[in-house]
Design a protein around this motif. Sequence first.
Motif, PDB file in Angstrom:
ATOM      1  N   TYR A  46       0.199  -1.147   0.239  1.00  0.00           N
ATOM      2  CA  TYR A  46       0.508  -0.002  -0.214  1.00  0.00           C
ATOM      3  C   TYR A  46       0.960   1.178   0.034  1.00  0.00           C
ATOM      4  CZ  TYR A  46      -3.501   3.206   1.271  1.00  0.00           C
ATOM      5  OH  TYR A  46      -4.363   4.671   1.827  1.00  0.00           O
ATOM      6  N   SER A  47       2.103   0.768   1.090  1.00  0.00           N
ATOM      7  CA  SER A  47       2.816   2.146   1.161  1.00  0.00           C
ATOM      8  C   SER A  47       3.754   2.664  -0.633  1.00  0.00           C
ATOM      9  CB  SER A  47       3.194   1.976   1.962  1.00  0.00           C
ATOM     10  OG  SER A  47       4.613   1.087   2.012  1.00  0.00           O
ATOM     11  N   MET A  48       3.693   1.859  -0.855  1.00  0.00           N
ATOM     12  CA  MET A  48       5.157   1.540  -1.773  1.00  0.00           C
ATOM     13  C   MET A  48       6.415   2.647  -1.612  1.00  0.00           C
ATOM     14  SD  MET A  48       3.478  -0.424  -4.594  1.00  0.00           S
ATOM     15  CE  MET A  48       4.466   0.133  -5.687  1.00  0.00           C
ATOM     16  N   ASN A  49       7.160   1.949  -0.251  1.00  0.00           N
ATOM     17  CA  ASN A  49       8.385   2.640  -0.104  1.00  0.00           C
ATOM     18  C   ASN A  49       8.993   1.283  -0.185  1.00  0.00           C
ATOM     19  OD1 ASN A  49      10.377   4.189   0.983  1.00  0.00           O
ATOM     20  ND2 ASN A  49       8.787   3.771   2.925  1.00  0.00           N
ATOM     21  N   ILE A  50      10.117   1.912  -1.800  1.00  0.00           N
ATOM     22  CA  ILE A  50      11.416   0.390  -1.071  1.00  0.00           C
ATOM     23  C   ILE A  50      11.788   0.679   0.193  1.00  0.00           C
ATOM     24  CG2 ILE A  50      12.579   2.205  -2.712  1.00  0.00           C
ATOM     25  CD1 ILE A  50      13.123   0.363  -5.222  1.00  0.00           C
ATOM     26  N   ALA A  51      12.441   1.742   0.266  1.00  0.00           N
ATOM     27  CA  ALA A  51      12.733   2.086   0.743  1.00  0.00           C
ATOM     28  C   ALA A  51      12.436   0.861   2.421  1.00  0.00           C
ATOM     29  CB  ALA A  51      13.541   3.165   2.153  1.00  0.00           C
ATOM     30  N   LEU A  52      11.727   0.371   2.961  1.00  0.00           N
ATOM     31  CA  LEU A  52      10.926  -0.291   4.026  1.00  0.00           C
ATOM     32  C   LEU A  52      11.632  -1.924   3.932  1.00  0.00           C
ATOM     33  CD1 LEU A  52       9.246  -0.482   5.835  1.00  0.00           C
ATOM     34  CD2 LEU A  52       7.950  -1.769   4.394  1.00  0.00           C
ATOM     35  N   PRO A  53      11.923  -2.547   2.962  1.00  0.00           N
ATOM     36  CA  PRO A  53      12.445  -3.339   3.001  1.00  0.00           C
ATOM     37  C   PRO A  53      14.348  -3.374   3.260  1.00  0.00           C
ATOM     38  CG  PRO A  53      11.594  -3.326   1.288  1.00  0.00           C
ATOM     39  CD  PRO A  53      10.995  -2.369   2.039  1.00  0.00           C
ATOM     40  N   GLN A  54      14.390  -2.346   3.152  1.00  0.00           N
ATOM     41  CA  GLN A  54      15.955  -2.118   3.215  1.00  0.00           C
ATOM     42  C   GLN A  54      16.561  -1.339   4.695  1.00  0.00           C
ATOM     43  OE1 GLN A  54      16.651   0.887  -0.308  1.00  0.00           O
ATOM     44  NE2 GLN A  54      16.355  -1.156  -1.442  1.00  0.00           N
ATOM     45  N   CYS A  55      15.104  -0.590   5.083  1.00  0.00           N
ATOM     46  CA  CYS A  55      15.722  -0.545   6.960  1.00  0.00           C
ATOM     47  C   CYS A  55      16.537  -1.639   7.376  1.00  0.00           C
ATOM     48  CB  CYS A  55      14.711   0.747   7.194  1.00  0.00           C
ATOM     49  SG  CYS A  55      12.825  -0.259   7.669  1.00  0.00           S
ATOM     50  N   SER A  56      15.766  -2.886   7.324  1.00  0.00           N
ATOM     51  CA  SER A  56      16.366  -3.808   8.354  1.00  0.00           C
ATOM     52  C   SER A  56      16.847  -5.248   7.645  1.00  0.00           C
ATOM     53  CB  SER A  56      15.003  -3.444   9.520  1.00  0.00           C
ATOM     54  OG  SER A  56      15.580  -4.836  10.457  1.00  0.00           O
ATOM     55  N   PRO A  57      17.269  -5.755   8.005  1.00  0.00           N
ATOM     56  CA  PRO A  57      17.605  -7.116   7.704  1.00  0.00           C
ATOM     57  C   PRO A  57      16.011  -8.461   7.404  1.00  0.00           C
ATOM     58  CG  PRO A  57      19.214  -6.496   8.653  1.00  0.00           C
ATOM     59  CD  PRO A  57      18.189  -5.788   8.777  1.00  0.00           C
ATOM     60  N   ASP A  58      15.079  -8.175   8.938  1.00  0.00           N
ATOM     61  CA  ASP A  58      14.613  -8.383   9.510  1.00  0.00           C
ATOM     62  C   ASP A  58      13.312  -8.635   8.152  1.00  0.00           C
ATOM     63  OD1 ASP A  58      15.424  -9.915  11.913  1.00  0.00           O
ATOM     64  OD2 ASP A  58      15.283  -8.318  13.147  1.00  0.00           O
ATOM     65  N   LEU A  59      13.072  -7.483   8.175  1.00  0.00           N
ATOM     66  CA  LEU A  59      12.245  -6.481   7.156  1.00  0.00           C
ATOM     67  C   LEU A  59      12.713  -6.939   6.040  1.00  0.00           C
ATOM     68  CD1 LEU A  59      11.438  -3.503   8.581  1.00  0.00           C
ATOM     69  CD2 LEU A  59      10.047  -4.989   8.863  1.00  0.00           C
ATOM     70  N   GLY A  60      14.120  -6.726   5.592  1.00  0.00           N
ATOM     71  CA  GLY A  60      13.959  -7.694   3.889  1.00  0.00           C
ATOM     72  C   GLY A  60      13.725  -9.238   3.949  1.00  0.00           C
ATOM     73  N   ARG A  61      14.285  -9.352   4.679  1.00  0.00           N
ATOM     74  CA  ARG A  61      13.913 -10.949   5.302  1.00  0.00           C
ATOM     75  C   ARG A  61      12.121 -11.308   4.951  1.00  0.00           C
ATOM     76  NH1 ARG A  61      16.656 -12.868   8.691  1.00  0.00           N
ATOM     77  NH2 ARG A  61      15.345 -12.413  10.735  1.00  0.00           N
ATOM     78  N   LEU A  62      12.067 -10.883   5.331  1.00  0.00           N
ATOM     79  CA  LEU A  62       9.784 -11.079   5.406  1.00  0.00           C
ATOM     80  C   LEU A  62       9.276 -10.071   4.105  1.00  0.00           C
ATOM     81  CD1 LEU A  62       9.250  -9.490   9.169  1.00  0.00           C
ATOM     82  CD2 LEU A  62       9.203 -11.804   8.198  1.00  0.00           C
ATOM     83  N   LEU A  63      10.416  -9.096   3.491  1.00  0.00           N
ATOM     84  CA  LEU A  63       9.242  -8.932   2.805  1.00  0.00           C
ATOM     85  C   LEU A  63      10.000  -9.681   1.092  1.00  0.00           C
ATOM     86  CD1 LEU A  63       8.695  -5.094   3.789  1.00  0.00           C
ATOM     87  CD2 LEU A  63       7.024  -7.584   3.893  1.00  0.00           C
ATOM     88  N   SER A  64      10.788 -10.155   1.501  1.00  0.00           N
ATOM     89  CA  SER A  64      11.579 -10.833   0.049  1.00  0.00           C
ATOM     90  C   SER A  64      10.817 -12.587  -0.272  1.00  0.00           C
ATOM     91  CB  SER A  64      12.781 -10.920   0.275  1.00  0.00           C
ATOM     92  OG  SER A  64      13.818  -9.844   0.909  1.00  0.00           O
ATOM     93  N   HIS A  65      10.116 -12.335  -0.360  1.00  0.00           N
ATOM     94  CA  HIS A  65       9.281 -13.699  -0.748  1.00  0.00           C
ATOM     95  C   HIS A  65       9.001 -13.565  -2.699  1.00  0.00           C
ATOM     96  CE1 HIS A  65       5.902 -16.866  -1.996  1.00  0.00           C
ATOM     97  NE2 HIS A  65       6.894 -17.401  -1.002  1.00  0.00           N
TER      98      HIS A  65
END
Length: 404
Positions: A62-81
Amino acid sequence: MDLTPVRIRGKPKTKPKRRHPPTNSSESTKKTRKSSKLPTARPAMPTLQGLPQEILEMIFLYSMNIALPQCSPDLGRLLSHPKILMDYTLLSFFSTRELNRSALSPPRENSSPSFQSKLLRCRFFTYPFFLIYVQKAHTTLLHERGKAWSATGVAIPDASFFTPLWPYKFTQVNYLGFAEGFHIPEKLLHGPWTGDKASLLYVLVSFSGEIDWEGSMAGETAKEGLKEAIREENERAVAALSVLLGIAQAITTDILRLAVIQCGCNMSILRHLLYNAQILYHSASNSSSQKDLLDFHDPALWRWADEHSSFSSEDNEKGEGLKAMLRSADTFSLQFYNEPVENWTKTVPFPYGGAKFDSRALLNDTNKELLTRLYQSHGRRITRRLRGGTETISDAGHQWHVDT
């Protein structure tokens, strides 16, 4: 005799006790109970890592914020499906098109080239991923059209048009949503060169991708990448980078010397270099300082051609061929295809060929002007304002169309 009072430091003074009015025992008990209670801690708000996977994915899409998965390794892993990556790519490219227009209509103007450029820089965006995106976009388009479109029997180009990589075929897949002015990432502008890396660069150049000369060091990276591609004899990478550097008039005599003297004068690679170098060489925008960087009469090149003209048949062919190509490039008359028709399939095509320009056509005055305008507009649609409307050079290359 009276004694003198001595004050002893540190000894507390006795204060008279105050008498409090009598209070009820019940009130004193309540105050004691209230004071004995410890303050309760408020429950901590959940962090992004603590949110359920489904809600986190909804927030990201919804936010289309490309920096969201890049700000944390945990978020990057959760959003890398893979499904999340594909949905995000569809929203960034395919969904920027107007769905109520034709399937083969150009992208709408509100698609963001800077946003797409950031997505192209991501590590997961490779050539295999791009082909999957093409097929997914094709399936989504058919689903939006419905059964009525399928009943018409009109086929929409799909991912099979990218095999083999002929621009006149895969540029028909123009529902991918590339915005005008998107930048090619630096990861594709340098070696070591692989087949997938060169193919993705070639496709992005054919879809009018550009180099960010002002905001990054991508231009210098492309120059070094072209030299690496010449040394590795990767013709597809040379074809793509020659267009990008030819538009910027950055193909110099040093690059020609590298291809001829140091790397054995591969005629296929030299064809791409000279064909792109000649287009803006004689244009009005080409200054004298830029002409000094490129010299088709360079003594070192002609000396090499003369020396190899007297050797064996293969070297003689290279020497005489180099002379002919240099003469033609100096007069803007070098044809892209010089071989018979049956040998055209062995040459990597001109990236702007096909829908934008027919590289098989002779370079007469009309085609020279068309090719020059195509380079000056970075491969985009060519238009000129007239009193009665807009004059548009059609995608057929040598045809003209007037809308009044």
